[in-house]
Design an enzyme around this catalytic site. Structure first.
Site, PDB file in Angstrom:
ATOM      1  N   VAL A   1      14.439  52.914 106.748  1.00 38.53           N
ATOM      2  CA  VAL A   1      14.758  54.313 106.506  1.00 38.53           C
ATOM      3  C   VAL A   1      13.509  55.128 106.803  1.00 38.53           C
ATOM      4  O   VAL A   1      12.378  54.629 106.666  1.00 38.53           O
ATOM      5  CB  VAL A   1      15.266  54.550 105.057  1.00 38.53           C
ATOM      6  CG1 VAL A   1      14.165  54.376 104.041  1.00 38.53           C
ATOM      7  CG2 VAL A   1      15.911  55.923 104.922  1.00 38.53           C
ATOM      8  N   CYS A   2      13.710  56.337 107.239  1.00 40.76           N
ATOM      9  CA  CYS A   2      12.615  57.266 107.512  1.00 40.76           C
ATOM     10  C   CYS A   2      11.658  56.633 108.526  1.00 40.76           C
ATOM     11  O   CYS A   2      12.083  55.983 109.458  1.00 40.76           O
ATOM     12  CB  CYS A   2      11.949  57.652 106.188  1.00 40.76           C
ATOM     13  SG  CYS A   2      10.971  59.163 106.232  1.00 40.76           S
TER      14      CYS A   2
END
Length: 193
Positions: free
Chosen positions: A102-103
């Protein structure tokens, strides 16, 4: 299923906790009971970008023993992607059935070579940093390209975990988890290849 939560100095804890708080609920369902996890990192403790410290329960374990590797993002990824010791350790997970970020965790996956020729996403402010590592940056919230699943910015960690719950345990499991966390939103921006 055994999950490695990869942690490091300078991570964003919401990336980690948003995913963890949802994904551990896979144990609520018969088809996904028995999910276990370790918090894996380069030292006994790691500190996030705001100064909060947590204990690591596995220091540099062999990542090939896991079924899923989850890599959060954070400002620490900007320099860690050039740390050959860390990147070499991360490469141990290349044959894991599921590789998830994520990110800006996707920058670390990219540095390890996992994104070559793949479609991936990251935090919208880091699309340009991701471009050299993958076949194509998809400007959306969740991208699944084979066994690789990448997600956008910080709050996307919850949607990412819900996506995986649905994928592994089904629509009813998704509904139950959303109810248990009082989450009224629907996932959007999911692209599968």
């Amino acid at each position: 299923m055994k999950i490695a939560f990869v942690v490091f100095n300078g991570l964003t804890f919401l990336d980690l906790i948003g995913f963890y708080d949802v994904i551990y609920r896979l144990n609520m369902f018969e088809q996904t009971k028995g999910v276990t996890w370790d918090f894996c990192g380069p030292a006994d403790e790691v500190t996030d970008e705001l100064g909060l410290t947590i204990k690591v329960n596995k220091v540099n374990p062999d990542l090939s023993q896991y079924d899923m590797i989850f890599v959060p993002g954070g400002m620490g990824t900007r320099t860690l992607r050039f740390n050959e010791d860390f990147v070499s350790w991360l490469r141990q997970g290349e044959n894991c059935p599921y590789i998830v970020s994520v990110c800006t965790g996707s920058l670390l996956l990219g540095a390890a070579g996992f994104l070559e020729g793949k479609k991936a996403t990251t935090h919208p402010n880091a699309y340009d940093l991701l471009e050299p590592y993958c076949g194509e940056v998809i400007r959306t919230r969740i991208v699944k390209d084979g066994k690789l699943i990448t997600a956008g910015g910080v709050a996307t960690s919850i949607d990412l975990a819900l996506y995986i719950v649905k994928w592994l345990a089904g629509e009813e499991a998704l509904r139950q988890v959303k109810a248990s966390i009082d989450y009224p939103y629907d996932m959007e921006g999911v692209i599968e290849f």
